[in-house]
Motif scaffolding. Structure first.
Motif, PDB file in Angstrom:
ATOM      1  N   GLY A  44      -8.311 -64.431   6.741  1.00 52.32           N
ATOM      2  CA  GLY A  44      -7.606 -63.168   6.506  1.00 52.32           C
ATOM      3  C   GLY A  44      -6.888 -63.160   5.170  1.00 52.32           C
ATOM      4  N   TYR A  45      -6.333 -64.307   4.819  1.00 53.58           N
ATOM      5  CA  TYR A  45      -5.635 -64.436   3.540  1.00 53.58           C
ATOM      6  C   TYR A  45      -6.591 -64.196   2.381  1.00 53.58           C
ATOM      7  N   LYS A  47      -8.975 -62.218   2.126  1.00 61.80           N
ATOM      8  CA  LYS A  47      -9.131 -60.783   1.914  1.00 61.80           C
ATOM      9  C   LYS A  47      -7.847 -60.148   1.404  1.00 61.80           C
ATOM     10  N   ALA A  48      -6.724 -60.568   1.958  1.00 63.17           N
ATOM     11  CA  ALA A  48      -5.456 -59.905   1.659  1.00 63.17           C
ATOM     12  C   ALA A  48      -4.771 -60.429   0.403  1.00 63.17           C
ATOM     13  N   LYS A  51      -4.553 -58.313  -2.871  1.00 63.78           N
ATOM     14  CA  LYS A  51      -3.723 -57.112  -2.708  1.00 63.78           C
ATOM     15  C   LYS A  51      -2.249 -57.479  -2.638  1.00 63.78           C
ATOM     16  N   VAL A  52      -1.921 -58.542  -1.899  1.00 65.54           N
ATOM     17  CA  VAL A  52      -0.528 -58.978  -1.781  1.00 65.54           C
ATOM     18  C   VAL A  52       0.011 -59.439  -3.132  1.00 65.54           C
TER      19      VAL A  52
END
Length: 134
Positions: A44-45, A47-48, A51-52
């Motif tokens: 998940g990280y 992908k995120a 953006k983060v």
């Protein structure tokens, strides 16, 4: 414009956390915990993370209008019930699209999230700022 109340709640939360720098550190620490949580979190990280990281990097970049003081020209009330009187002044703290975080000078209950379109109608806030993101 229904998200302006959310901006007010987020602003209040950030103030309770000790300001933008402290909130940024908490978000960064949360991202680190997410990364170290295991394989599923790692996927998940992946992908995120971009953006983060982009969001965190933008936290320290002030909007071009930040710090500018504007004057209210007519008595008006926004959709949150915030009353403005002709002659009142406000300072722009941040802006994101149509949402502008302001400090109403002389008001102890600050900051406020207000529509840029509304501010352009009742003050000398620049109308063209409603079309760009901060």
């Amino acid at each position: 414009m229904s998200n302006l109340g959310d901006y007010q709640r987020i602003t209040t939360l950030i103030k309770q956390l000790g300001g933008p720098k402290a909130a940024k550190a908490i978000v960064a620490a949360g991202a680190v915990l997410l990364v170290t949580a295991g394989g599923a979190a790692h996927a998940g990280y992946q992908k995120a993370a971009p953006k983060v990281k982009d969001w965190i990097s933008k936290l320290g970049q002030p909007d071009a209008l930040a710090g500018h003081v504007y004057t209210i020209h007519i008595d008006a009330e926004d959709d949150q019930g915030l009353a403005f009187k002709a002659g009142d002044t406000f300072r722009v703290l941040e802006r994101d699209g149509d949402a502008v975080l302001i400090e109403l000078i002389g008001n102890d209950d600050n900051p406020w999230a207000v529509s840029a379109k509304f501010l352009a109608q009742v003050s000398d806030f620049p109308a063209e700022s409603t079309e760009t993101d901060g």
